[in-house]
Structures are given as C-alpha cells and as structure tokens.
Motif scaffolding. Structure first.
Motif, PDB file in Angstrom:
ATOM      1  N   GLU A  78       0.981  -1.180   0.008  1.00 27.88           N
ATOM      2  CA  GLU A  78      -0.065  -0.114   0.070  1.00 27.88           C
ATOM      3  C   GLU A  78       0.957   1.230  -0.034  1.00 27.88           C
ATOM      4  OE1 GLU A  78      -2.515  -0.011   3.237  1.00 27.88           O
ATOM      5  OE2 GLU A  78      -3.372  -2.099   2.947  1.00 27.88           O
ATOM      6  N   SER A  79       0.329   2.297  -0.656  1.00 24.75           N
ATOM      7  CA  SER A  79       0.962   3.541  -0.730  1.00 24.75           C
ATOM      8  C   SER A  79       0.100   4.731  -0.252  1.00 24.75           C
ATOM      9  CB  SER A  79       1.682   3.944  -1.892  1.00 24.75           C
ATOM     10  OG  SER A  79       0.862   4.006  -2.864  1.00 24.75           O
ATOM     11  N   GLU A  80       0.557   5.971   0.313  1.00 25.65           N
ATOM     12  CA  GLU A  80      -0.096   6.838   0.927  1.00 25.65           C
ATOM     13  C   GLU A  80       0.588   8.188   0.065  1.00 25.65           C
ATOM     14  OE1 GLU A  80      -1.633   5.386   4.932  1.00 25.65           O
ATOM     15  OE2 GLU A  80      -0.228   6.704   4.964  1.00 25.65           O
ATOM     16  N   HIS A  81      -0.254   9.015  -0.492  1.00 17.30           N
ATOM     17  CA  HIS A  81       0.332  10.285  -1.119  1.00 17.30           C
ATOM     18  C   HIS A  81       0.226  11.686  -0.199  1.00 17.30           C
ATOM     19  CE1 HIS A  81       1.760  13.168  -4.230  1.00 17.30           C
ATOM     20  NE2 HIS A  81       0.725  14.034  -4.021  1.00 17.30           N
ATOM     21  N   SER A  82       1.337  12.270  -0.055  1.00 11.80           N
ATOM     22  CA  SER A  82       1.267  13.537   0.656  1.00 11.80           C
ATOM     23  C   SER A  82       2.016  14.578  -0.467  1.00 11.80           C
ATOM     24  CB  SER A  82       2.021  13.675   1.899  1.00 11.80           C
ATOM     25  OG  SER A  82       2.377  14.863   2.354  1.00 11.80           O
ATOM     26  N   PRO A  83       1.236  15.606  -0.679  1.00 11.01           N
ATOM     27  CA  PRO A  83       1.798  16.949  -1.624  1.00 11.01           C
ATOM     28  C   PRO A  83       3.213  17.338  -0.996  1.00 11.01           C
ATOM     29  CG  PRO A  83      -0.562  17.344  -1.248  1.00 11.01           C
ATOM     30  CD  PRO A  83      -0.318  16.197  -0.285  1.00 11.01           C
ATOM     31  N   SER A  84       3.407  17.366   0.261  1.00 15.20           N
ATOM     32  CA  SER A  84       4.590  17.950   0.804  1.00 15.20           C
ATOM     33  C   SER A  84       5.376  16.846   1.061  1.00 15.20           C
ATOM     34  CB  SER A  84       4.064  18.586   2.162  1.00 15.20           C
ATOM     35  OG  SER A  84       3.575  17.754   3.083  1.00 15.20           O
ATOM     36  N   ARG A  85       5.361  15.759   1.381  1.00 15.79           N
ATOM     37  CA  ARG A  85       6.272  14.665   1.748  1.00 15.79           C
ATOM     38  C   ARG A  85       6.411  13.529   0.851  1.00 15.79           C
ATOM     39  NH1 ARG A  85       2.689  15.459   5.757  1.00 15.79           N
ATOM     40  NH2 ARG A  85       1.910  13.304   5.740  1.00 15.79           N
ATOM     41  N   GLY A  86       5.560  13.604  -0.271  1.00 15.28           N
ATOM     42  CA  GLY A  86       5.753  12.491  -1.281  1.00 15.28           C
ATOM     43  C   GLY A  86       5.162  11.182  -0.915  1.00 15.28           C
ATOM     44  N   ASP A  87       5.064  10.288  -1.719  1.00 15.47           N
ATOM     45  CA  ASP A  87       4.483   8.846  -1.802  1.00 15.47           C
ATOM     46  C   ASP A  87       5.324   8.089  -0.699  1.00 15.47           C
ATOM     47  OD1 ASP A  87       2.676   9.369  -3.703  1.00 15.47           O
ATOM     48  OD2 ASP A  87       4.170   8.972  -5.047  1.00 15.47           O
ATOM     49  N   GLN A  89       5.453   4.454   1.739  1.00 17.02           N
ATOM     50  CA  GLN A  89       5.170   3.108   1.379  1.00 17.02           C
ATOM     51  C   GLN A  89       4.718   2.732   2.924  1.00 17.02           C
ATOM     52  OE1 GLN A  89       8.819   1.528  -0.100  1.00 17.02           O
ATOM     53  NE2 GLN A  89       8.841   2.400  -2.200  1.00 17.02           N
ATOM     54  N   VAL A  90       3.805   2.123   3.182  1.00 12.81           N
ATOM     55  CA  VAL A  90       3.343   1.500   4.353  1.00 12.81           C
ATOM     56  C   VAL A  90       3.871   0.063   4.670  1.00 12.81           C
ATOM     57  CG1 VAL A  90       1.054   0.796   5.601  1.00 12.81           C
ATOM     58  CG2 VAL A  90       1.057   2.638   3.685  1.00 12.81           C
ATOM     59  N   HIS A  91       4.343   0.028   5.715  1.00 16.25           N
ATOM     60  CA  HIS A  91       5.006  -1.246   6.235  1.00 16.25           C
ATOM     61  C   HIS A  91       4.437  -1.832   7.311  1.00 16.25           C
ATOM     62  CE1 HIS A  91       8.519  -0.540   3.896  1.00 16.25           C
ATOM     63  NE2 HIS A  91       7.997   0.737   3.907  1.00 16.25           N
ATOM     64  N   ASP A  92       4.222  -3.192   7.719  1.00 16.55           N
ATOM     65  CA  ASP A  92       4.153  -3.824   8.795  1.00 16.55           C
ATOM     66  C   ASP A  92       5.380  -3.697   9.793  1.00 16.55           C
ATOM     67  OD1 ASP A  92       1.436  -4.513   8.132  1.00 16.55           O
ATOM     68  OD2 ASP A  92       2.212  -6.862   7.536  1.00 16.55           O
ATOM     69  N   VAL A  93       5.155  -3.735  11.041  1.00 16.94           N
ATOM     70  CA  VAL A  93       6.242  -3.678  11.886  1.00 16.94           C
ATOM     71  C   VAL A  93       6.463  -5.082  12.653  1.00 16.94           C
ATOM     72  CG1 VAL A  93       7.454  -2.447  13.895  1.00 16.94           C
ATOM     73  CG2 VAL A  93       6.024  -1.182  12.379  1.00 16.94           C
ATOM     74  N   LEU A  94       7.447  -5.819  12.241  1.00 18.47           N
ATOM     75  CA  LEU A  94       7.625  -7.221  12.994  1.00 18.47           C
ATOM     76  C   LEU A  94       8.932  -7.251  13.799  1.00 18.47           C
ATOM     77  CD1 LEU A  94       7.549  -8.874   9.361  1.00 18.47           C
ATOM     78  CD2 LEU A  94       5.537  -8.415  11.117  1.00 18.47           C
ATOM     79  N   LEU A  95       8.709  -7.925  15.016  1.00 18.67           N
ATOM     80  CA  LEU A  95       9.465  -8.164  16.118  1.00 18.67           C
ATOM     81  C   LEU A  95       9.106  -9.720  16.382  1.00 18.67           C
ATOM     82  CD1 LEU A  95       9.480  -5.199  18.378  1.00 18.67           C
ATOM     83  CD2 LEU A  95      11.429  -5.978  17.189  1.00 18.67           C
ATOM     84  N   ALA A  96      10.097 -10.277  17.321  1.00 14.45           N
ATOM     85  CA  ALA A  96       9.746 -11.581  17.644  1.00 14.45           C
ATOM     86  C   ALA A  96       8.645 -11.598  18.631  1.00 14.45           C
ATOM     87  CB  ALA A  96      11.005 -12.182  18.405  1.00 14.45           C
ATOM     88  N   GLY A  97       7.603 -12.250  18.047  1.00 14.81           N
ATOM     89  CA  GLY A  97       6.323 -12.419  18.935  1.00 14.81           C
ATOM     90  C   GLY A  97       5.534 -11.199  19.002  1.00 14.81           C
ATOM     91  N   ALA A  98       5.741 -10.169  18.128  1.00 12.00           N
ATOM     92  CA  ALA A  98       5.056  -9.153  18.152  1.00 12.00           C
ATOM     93  C   ALA A  98       4.822  -8.609  16.579  1.00 12.00           C
ATOM     94  CB  ALA A  98       5.321  -8.004  19.305  1.00 12.00           C
ATOM     95  N   ARG A 105       5.687   4.020   8.028  1.00 12.70           N
ATOM     96  CA  ARG A 105       5.832   4.539   6.767  1.00 12.70           C
ATOM     97  C   ARG A 105       7.306   4.810   6.297  1.00 12.70           C
ATOM     98  NH1 ARG A 105       1.262   4.037   8.728  1.00 12.70           N
ATOM     99  NH2 ARG A 105      -0.633   3.985   7.585  1.00 12.70           N
ATOM    100  N   THR A 106       7.385   4.679   5.010  1.00 16.42           N
ATOM    101  CA  THR A 106       8.663   5.485   4.699  1.00 16.42           C
ATOM    102  C   THR A 106       8.570   6.142   3.396  1.00 16.42           C
ATOM    103  OG1 THR A 106       9.276   3.390   3.273  1.00 16.42           O
ATOM    104  CG2 THR A 106      10.461   3.412   5.752  1.00 16.42           C
TER     105      THR A 106
END
Length: 265
Positions: A78-87, A89-98, A105-106
């Motif tokens: 997925e992606s999200e657009h911001s006129p000021s910050r750009g496109d 990229q949406v990420h899941d955050v993964l840790l051991a067990g969580a 977002r990056t």
C-alpha cells in the motif's frame, strides 16, 4: 529573568512553522533527545538523532533514522500520497512475537531529503520515551511552553446562564497556542449539575486528564470540565483542580465577560 529576545525568537519560529505549513512546506529539524519506542515491551527503535517533523502546524511528530530501527519492516504494497512529503510506502512492523500491521511508513523519494532514510511510526501504536520519560499523544514541541501562575481575579463560569464554577481565585495555565485555562478547586464547581464522564485524554505537557459532563435540564453537555489529578512535575500547581472549556462556556473575570476564543482545530 527570561531574555525577551529569546521569547521573541520562539514566537517568531512558531509563526514561521505555521506559515511554512500553510504554504505546503513542512519544517524538519533534528531533535536533541534520545528517543525510544517499544511494542509490547520489545524495543522497536533507539535513536539519538530523531527528526521532528511538523506535518501539522500545531505540533510535530517523530521520524526515526532507518539505521536506528531494530524491528523488521515488511512492505504491505500500500502507499499514501502527501503533496509535501511525497508517496509513503506502508509497512508492517515485525518483532519476535509482536506485530504492528501497517504502522510504519517510509518516503524514499520524498522531496524532503531528510525524510528519505527515515521511518515514521504511528504514534498511538507504540510506547514512546524521550530519554527515560514516557510521552503521550505526540512529541513535545520545543517551541511550546506552559506557565502556571496564581491569580486573585474573581473567576465565574456559566453555561446558558447556569453557574458552572465560582471562585475568588484561580491558577491560570498559559500554554503556547491556546487560550488561558483557569483552574479552580473542585469544590468551586456547581456539584448539582456535575455528571461523571469516562473520558480520559493525555497531554504531552500535562499528563492524563479526567472529565465531567454537566446536565442542564434534560440536556447533558459532554466533557465540559476536566482536571489533572497527578499532572507532570512541571505543572504540579494544577494538581487536583478543574478547568472549563473557554470555547464552550461564558467566563467572567472580576465580573467582566470574556470573549470566547475560537476553537484551535
């Protein structure tokens, strides 16, 4: 005594931030505090060079340099657009067990160069610390401050002509960007119309607030009054006191009706 030039500089800087946001530009600066965030007691990131980013003009959020992120980031597609910050990229955050699905977002091709190698974590999904103190709601704005001073001006608050509070004195909280808030003893409130509320909010500068609603006739007005039972050390003078929304009620100081401020947002 505070240097008046310093105060003037802070005001000028805050106005500059708001003006830049209004023109579609976003202010970015490197913070001086160590910032850590946790997910279910697991360390997600630990940085000495957090980025304060004013996505909104009233307060900043944190972006964390990618090199200081300890969790794995999995793109969701997925992606999200911001006129000021750009496109973004949406990420899941993964840790051991969580896992925190879709909570990072990056913006690797952002027009703001400082953000290209940084990660924005959704604030509400993690436990955040500045140095060793927890923070809530959003990062503290380095250009905001609160002064709490005692006042002997007689305070009275009314709603639709019904008395809400009456006190010969108050503690006034002067907070950057907000109208003065008048804190009075809970015993100064009209107990006959108070109704308990389950609402709890968190302020990054003052702590956790609890609320009262008021009932006038058959109508209940939600969350008109609030107070901080155990505020942060910096504003201990408002502990155990209560304030009313200036924007929603009539306030009189020494008998003079005050103009209602416009809601901030």
């Amino acid at each position: 005594m505070t240097d008046p030039q310093v105060g003037t500089g802070l005001i000028r800087e805050a106005k500059s931030i708001m003006a830049d946001n209004a023109r579609g530009r976003v202010k970015v600066e490197t913070g001086a505090k160590r910032v850590r965030l946790y997910l279910e007691n697991r360390l997600v990131a630990d940085t000495l060079t957090p980025l304060l980013v004013w996505e909104k003009p009233f307060y900043p959020t944190y972006y964390v340099p990618a090199k200081d992120v300890l969790a794995d980031l999995k793109p969701t597609g997925e992606s999200e657009h911001s006129p000021s910050r750009g496109d973004a990229q949406v990420h899941d955050v993964l840790l051991a067990g969580a896992t925190a699905p879709g909570k990072a977002r990056t913006v690797p091709e952002s027009p703001l160069e400082e953000l290209r190698d940084a990660v924005r974590f959704d604030f509400d999904a993690f436990d955040w610390f500045e140095e060793d103190e927890p923070i809530y709601t959003h990062p503290r704005d380095p250009y905001s401050r609160i002064d709490v001073v005692a006042s002997s001006r007689h305070f009275r608050a009314e709603l639709d002509g019904v008395l809400l509070a009456d006190s010969p004195n108050s503690m006034i909280a002067f907070e950057t960007g907000l109208p003065p808030r008048y804190y009075v003893p809970i015993t100064a409130l009209n107990q006959d119309i108070l109704r308990p509320s389950e609402t709890v909010t968190h302020c990054p500068y003052k702590g956790a607030a609890t609320y009262w609603s008021v009932q006038i006739g058959e109508e209940v007005r939600d969350d008109i009054i609030w107070g901080y039972r155990t505020p942060f050390a910096e504003v201990q003078k408002i502990a155990g006191l209560a304030a009313v929304y200036n924007e929603k009620v009539d306030i009189f100081l020494d008998g003079v009706l005050q103009e209602r401020p416009k809601p901030r947002y």
